[in-house]
Design a protein around this motif. Structure first.
Motif, mmCIF file in Angstrom:
data_model
loop_
_atom_site.group_PDB
_atom_site.id
_atom_site.type_symbol
_atom_site.label_atom_id
_atom_site.label_comp_id
_atom_site.label_asym_id
_atom_site.label_seq_id
_atom_site.Cartn_x
_atom_site.Cartn_y
_atom_site.Cartn_z
ATOM 1 N N ASP A 1 43.032 25.926 45.713
ATOM 2 C CA ASP A 1 43.714 26.673 46.779
ATOM 3 C C ASP A 1 44.128 28.074 46.338
ATOM 4 O OD1 ASP A 1 43.420 24.592 48.520
ATOM 5 O OD2 ASP A 1 45.443 23.784 48.243
ATOM 6 N N ARG A 2 44.649 28.204 45.131
ATOM 7 C CA ARG A 2 45.143 29.516 44.720
ATOM 8 C C ARG A 2 44.024 30.458 44.291
ATOM 9 N NH1 ARG A 2 47.988 28.926 38.819
ATOM 10 N NH2 ARG A 2 46.339 27.774 37.762
ATOM 11 N N ASP A 3 42.816 29.924 44.120
ATOM 12 C CA ASP A 3 41.685 30.775 43.748
ATOM 13 C C ASP A 3 40.899 31.263 44.957
ATOM 14 O OD1 ASP A 3 42.250 30.597 41.070
ATOM 15 O OD2 ASP A 3 40.847 28.957 40.688
ATOM 16 N N MET A 4 41.121 30.635 46.111
ATOM 17 C CA MET A 4 40.363 30.994 47.316
ATOM 18 C C MET A 4 40.642 32.446 47.720
ATOM 19 S SD MET A 4 38.572 28.480 48.809
ATOM 20 C CE MET A 4 38.529 26.749 49.269
ATOM 21 N N LYS A 5 39.573 33.196 47.932
ATOM 22 C CA LYS A 5 39.725 34.572 48.398
ATOM 23 C C LYS A 5 38.411 35.039 49.013
ATOM 24 C CE LYS A 5 41.118 39.234 46.921
ATOM 25 N NZ LYS A 5 41.543 40.084 45.779
ATOM 26 N N ILE A 6 38.513 35.736 50.144
ATOM 27 C CA ILE A 6 37.338 36.252 50.846
ATOM 28 C C ILE A 6 37.524 37.747 51.080
ATOM 29 C CG2 ILE A 6 35.938 36.113 52.938
ATOM 30 C CD1 ILE A 6 36.786 33.248 53.282
ATOM 31 N N GLU B 1 30.929 49.125 47.240
ATOM 32 C CA GLU B 1 32.312 48.680 47.402
ATOM 33 C C GLU B 1 32.649 47.661 46.319
ATOM 34 O OE1 GLU B 1 33.722 47.780 51.345
ATOM 35 O OE2 GLU B 1 32.032 48.837 52.263
ATOM 36 N N GLU B 2 33.898 47.696 45.875
ATOM 37 C CA GLU B 2 34.318 46.897 44.728
ATOM 38 C C GLU B 2 35.430 45.931 45.118
ATOM 39 O OE1 GLU B 2 36.555 48.438 40.934
ATOM 40 O OE2 GLU B 2 34.407 48.927 40.737
ATOM 41 N N PHE B 3 35.359 44.699 44.584
ATOM 42 C CA PHE B 3 36.352 43.681 44.892
ATOM 43 C C PHE B 3 36.821 43.012 43.599
ATOM 44 C CE2 PHE B 3 33.294 43.878 48.409
ATOM 45 C CZ PHE B 3 34.138 44.325 49.426
ATOM 46 N N HIS B 4 38.078 42.582 43.605
ATOM 47 C CA HIS B 4 38.676 41.980 42.417
ATOM 48 C C HIS B 4 39.169 40.570 42.747
ATOM 49 C CE1 HIS B 4 38.865 45.812 40.089
ATOM 50 N NE2 HIS B 4 38.828 46.313 41.308
ATOM 51 N N PHE B 5 38.914 39.632 41.826
ATOM 52 C CA PHE B 5 39.320 38.242 42.000
ATOM 53 C C PHE B 5 39.989 37.746 40.722
ATOM 54 C CE2 PHE B 5 35.576 38.990 44.581
ATOM 55 C CZ PHE B 5 35.897 38.438 45.809
ATOM 56 N N ARG B 6 41.000 36.892 40.891
ATOM 57 C CA ARG B 6 41.605 36.173 39.757
ATOM 58 C C ARG B 6 41.274 34.700 39.933
ATOM 59 N NH1 ARG B 6 47.770 37.669 38.761
ATOM 60 N NH2 ARG B 6 47.336 36.257 37.018
ATOM 61 N N VAL B 7 40.649 34.121 38.914
ATOM 62 C CA VAL B 7 40.213 32.728 38.991
ATOM 63 C C VAL B 7 40.931 31.937 37.905
ATOM 64 C CG1 VAL B 7 38.237 31.170 39.011
ATOM 65 C CG2 VAL B 7 37.962 33.525 39.805
ATOM 66 N N VAL C 1 39.210 38.079 30.571
ATOM 67 C CA VAL C 1 40.288 37.081 30.546
ATOM 68 C C VAL C 1 41.545 37.767 30.067
ATOM 69 C CG1 VAL C 1 41.077 34.915 29.551
ATOM 70 C CG2 VAL C 1 38.652 35.218 30.075
ATOM 71 N N ARG C 2 42.608 37.680 30.899
ATOM 72 C CA ARG C 2 43.870 38.332 30.544
ATOM 73 C C ARG C 2 45.038 37.372 30.731
ATOM 74 N NH1 ARG C 2 43.283 44.170 33.655
ATOM 75 N NH2 ARG C 2 41.423 44.880 32.536
#
Length: 235
Positions: free
Chosen positions: A143-148, A165-171, A234-235
């Motif tokens: 649930d917390r990783d879901m992103k569109i 275009e650039e997009f950022h995700f945290r998994v 990875v941070r």
């Protein structure tokens, strides 16, 4: 082997997930779709897999977002059909009962959507109608990783549209996350999918990549690709 219906699985995950994971360490568990799914729709496989269930049954006559995610996850390990469970599910007792407590630093994905090549016209599209494509980039996982995210549409260009275009995700749980691309036509009222591709986050390679697009029935689209650049940290 234990066979349990989708509603029972959801109840076990919600009420006693740690005990459920312990059970799946000793027994094979197969989850099958709710009998109320008379339209042959499919469940989200991630909650079952994140609780240790080894098999999630699907209605494969329906090529859906969920089946694409499931195929992408099991394309790892050479596509042999077997994946090693995450380490916390193999510990005794399980390392942690709640995915939000995962002791793993999140993976950061930076996805730059650059361009596409040779996008086909959809069936039943007028000869005079020219595709106005845009790209949907999604991380499908816990649930917390879901992103569109969506790019802007490019007007009247299905041959070589460019977005840059650039997009950022945290998994937080890359073992059970899938990166999805969909190219859609803004022109059409239903925003139909022109092409799509799903890949397990753990299989994503960095750098410039041509993503081979598939149609809605998961068949390859000849010469149709999405050009992207991907960075993983990875941070």
């Amino acid at each position: 082997m234990d066979n349990i219906p989708e509603p029972k699985m959801r109840s076990l995950v919600q009420d006693s997930r740690e005990e459920f994971i312990r059970h799946t360490q000793r027994h094979l568990v197969r989850v099958y779709p709710d009998g109320l799914r008379t339209d042959s729709s499919n469940m989200n496989p991630i909650p079952a897999m994140a609780s240790g269930c080894q098999i999630v049954a699907f209605n494969y006559q329906n090529k859906s977002r969920e089946t694409q995610v499931y195929r992408a996850l099991f394309a790892d390990n050479g596509g042999c059909g077997y994946l090693l469970k995450p380490e916390f599910m193999r510990q005794s007792p399980p390392g942690f009962p709640d995915m939000s407590q995962a002791p793993v630093r999140p993976l950061r994905l930076k996805v730059r959507v650059i361009s596409a090549q040779q996008l086909p016209k959809l069936v039943a599209t007028s000869d005079k109608d020219i595709t106005d494509p845009y790209v949907v980039v999604e991380v499908f996982g816990s649930d917390r990783d879901m992103k569109i995210c969506n790019t802007n549409s490019v007007q009247n260009n299905g041959f070589n549209p460019t977005w840059e275009e650039e997009f950022h995700f945290r998994v937080h749980d890359p073992n059970l996350a899938v990166l999805r691309f969909e190219v859609r036509d803004m022109d059409r009222r239903t925003r139909d999918v022109i092409g799509q591709y799903s890949i397990a986050v753990g299989c994503v390679q960095e750098g410039f990549r041509h993503v081979p697009l598939l149609d809605s029935q998961e068949q390859p689209l000849d010469l149709t690709t999405l050009f992207v650049h991907i960075e993983k940290t990875v941070r």
